[in-house]
Scaffold this active site. Structure first.
Site, PDB file in Angstrom:
ATOM      1  N   ASP A   4      64.498  15.865  29.435  1.00  0.00           N
ATOM      2  CA  ASP A   4      65.970  15.905  28.726  1.00  0.00           C
ATOM      3  C   ASP A   4      66.362  14.963  28.801  1.00  0.00           C
ATOM      4  OD1 ASP A   4      67.146  17.516  27.225  1.00  0.00           O
ATOM      5  OD2 ASP A   4      68.259  18.321  29.642  1.00  0.00           O
ATOM      6  N   SER A   5      67.393  15.189  28.404  1.00  0.00           N
ATOM      7  CA  SER A   5      68.612  13.689  28.252  1.00  0.00           C
ATOM      8  C   SER A   5      69.677  13.624  29.665  1.00  0.00           C
ATOM      9  CB  SER A   5      69.627  13.910  27.128  1.00  0.00           C
ATOM     10  OG  SER A   5      70.297  15.996  26.817  1.00  0.00           O
ATOM     11  N   TYR A  50      72.433  13.993  23.722  1.00  0.00           N
ATOM     12  CA  TYR A  50      71.694  13.510  22.673  1.00  0.00           C
ATOM     13  C   TYR A  50      71.851  14.483  21.400  1.00  0.00           C
ATOM     14  CZ  TYR A  50      67.295  11.806  24.904  1.00  0.00           C
ATOM     15  OH  TYR A  50      66.014  11.162  25.825  1.00  0.00           O
ATOM     16  N   GLY A  51      72.753  15.567  21.300  1.00  0.00           N
ATOM     17  CA  GLY A  51      72.437  16.305  19.942  1.00  0.00           C
ATOM     18  C   GLY A  51      73.441  15.987  19.392  1.00  0.00           C
ATOM     19  N   CYS A  67      63.860  19.707  26.115  1.00  0.00           N
ATOM     20  CA  CYS A  67      65.267  19.684  24.970  1.00  0.00           C
ATOM     21  C   CYS A  67      64.364  19.873  23.204  1.00  0.00           C
ATOM     22  CB  CYS A  67      65.402  18.120  24.783  1.00  0.00           C
ATOM     23  SG  CYS A  67      66.655  17.627  23.882  1.00  0.00           S
ATOM     24  N   THR A  69      66.553  18.822  21.153  1.00  0.00           N
ATOM     25  CA  THR A  69      66.805  18.101  20.327  1.00  0.00           C
ATOM     26  C   THR A  69      65.587  17.309  20.359  1.00  0.00           C
ATOM     27  OG1 THR A  69      69.044  18.481  21.188  1.00  0.00           O
ATOM     28  CG2 THR A  69      68.734  17.307  19.934  1.00  0.00           C
ATOM     29  N   CYS A  96      69.976  25.570  23.812  1.00  0.00           N
ATOM     30  CA  CYS A  96      69.378  24.127  24.226  1.00  0.00           C
ATOM     31  C   CYS A  96      69.506  24.094  25.591  1.00  0.00           C
ATOM     32  CB  CYS A  96      70.818  23.229  23.668  1.00  0.00           C
ATOM     33  SG  CYS A  96      71.852  21.859  24.852  1.00  0.00           S
ATOM     34  N   THR A  97      68.576  23.461  25.884  1.00  0.00           N
ATOM     35  CA  THR A  97      67.775  24.201  26.854  1.00  0.00           C
ATOM     36  C   THR A  97      69.118  23.572  28.314  1.00  0.00           C
ATOM     37  OG1 THR A  97      67.014  21.723  27.511  1.00  0.00           O
ATOM     38  CG2 THR A  97      65.469  23.159  26.892  1.00  0.00           C
ATOM     39  N   HIS A  98      70.300  23.002  28.246  1.00  0.00           N
ATOM     40  CA  HIS A  98      72.229  23.136  28.946  1.00  0.00           C
ATOM     41  C   HIS A  98      72.360  24.822  28.731  1.00  0.00           C
ATOM     42  CE1 HIS A  98      71.116  18.019  28.574  1.00  0.00           C
ATOM     43  NE2 HIS A  98      72.212  18.615  29.560  1.00  0.00           N
TER      44      HIS A  98
HETATM   45  N1  DGL Z   1      68.871  19.779  26.299  1.00  0.00           N
HETATM   46  C1  DGL Z   1      69.220  19.254  25.028  1.00  0.00           C
HETATM   47  C2  DGL Z   1      68.298  20.575  24.344  1.00  0.00           C
HETATM   48  O1  DGL Z   1      67.817  21.317  24.419  1.00  0.00           O
HETATM   49  C3  DGL Z   1      70.531  18.433  24.138  1.00  0.00           C
HETATM   50  C4  DGL Z   1      72.025  18.420  25.155  1.00  0.00           C
HETATM   51  C5  DGL Z   1      72.367  16.919  24.085  1.00  0.00           C
HETATM   52  O2  DGL Z   1      72.121  15.579  25.042  1.00  0.00           O
HETATM   53  O3  DGL Z   1      73.379  17.028  23.374  1.00  0.00           O
HETATM   54  O4  DGL Z   1      69.135  20.054  23.259  1.00  0.00           O
END
Ligand code: DGL
Length: 260
Positions: A10-11, A42-43, A73, A75, A183-185
């Site tokens: 992931d990022s 990454y978004g 992730c 994205t 988004c996993t975050h």
């Molecule tokens: N965790 C990532 C996702 O599931 C993206 C977070 C990011 O880097 O913007 O999309």
């Protein structure tokens, strides 16, 4: 039986939400988690850039002899999942916003998806939206900046609440009863969301993704021996110390190593 590790990336800390479910369901597996913190977030990045990072990380994980890669992730899955599958000889498990379970669970058939611009603009999500979104009214909400709150461990603050309120209160007032964490975050803000919007169901697919990984390992005959010790190592493109601190705030003890 196959005792090679599983790679996840992931990022930043987001994919830890999937990792923790995977470690719970498959404790005998060894996992290598790659956090691309130097390139976080990454978004808002163009898809080719995220694809390039995804390929570099997949190569790095394959050098560590992984048997399966989880693109933890949304994205990166949107930008690169099909291409990764075509390019490398290991199975890939990716993530896509859980629109299908959301539409199944919504009583009002009125759902909202919080995700990055990269995810919402990607073909992978569009395929899912076409297949499963039809019956429902679906609002796509690009939650710019939300992953950054989580990355810095700000899981409840007036500023975070204000942003969440701005994104979701109008939708909830207008009949949305189910919100997809795309988004996993975002899985890490479930407690504050539950408190702010008690009547709303939240769709977090981390456990379902971990189950899919276990299923793929079984199906392909590459699960670790059940009595193996399991374990976790972490690779970070940015500062390993900073990542360890961030992960610790989310309840993870990982002593990060730098990419070789
Ligand atoms: N965790 C990532 C996702 O599931 C993206 C977070 C990011 O880097 O913007 O999309």
């Amino acid at each position: 039986m196959d005792s090679r590790p599983i790679g996840l990336f992931d990022s930043g800390v987001g994919g830890l939400s999937i990792l923790s479910e995977l470690r719970r369901l498959a404790p005998a597996e060894r996992c290598i988690y790659f956090a691309d913190t130097l390139w976080f977030p990454y978004g808002g990045r163009p898809a080719p850039e995220v694809r390039k990072r995804s390929f570099a990380i997949a190569r790095r994980l394959l050098e560590a002899d992984v048997k399966l890669i989880v693109v933890a992730c949304n994205t990166a899955s949107a930008a690169a999942l099909d291409e990764l599958r075509a390019a490398f000889p290991v199975p890939f498990v990716g993530v896509v916003p859980g629109l299908k379970p959301a539409v199944e669970r919504s009583r009002t058939l009125n759902v909202a998806i919080l995700a990055t611009a990269g995810t919402l603009g990607g073909e992978l999500y569009h395929r899912v939206a076409e297949e499963f979104g039809g019956r429902a009214r679906v609002r796509e909400i690009p939650a710019h900046g939300l992953a950054e709150f989580v990355e810095r461990g700000e899981l409840d603050s007036p500023a975070l609440r204000e942003r969440l309120h701005g994104w979701l209160a109008p939708a909830v007032a207008d009949g949305v009863d189910t919100v997809v964490l795309g988004c996993t975050h975002y899985n890490f803000v479930v407690p504050v969301l539950q408190e702010m919007f008690p009547g709303v169901q939240l769709v977090d697919t981390s456990e379902a993704i971990a189950r899919r990984v276990v299923h793929t390992l079984d199906e392909q005959g590459i699960a670790a021996p059940p009595d193996a010790a399991g374990g976790l190592s972490v690779i970070v493109s940015g500062s390993p110390e900073e990542f360890s601190r961030r992960a610790e705030r989310l309840g993870f003890d990982c002593t990060a190593e730098v990419p070789a």
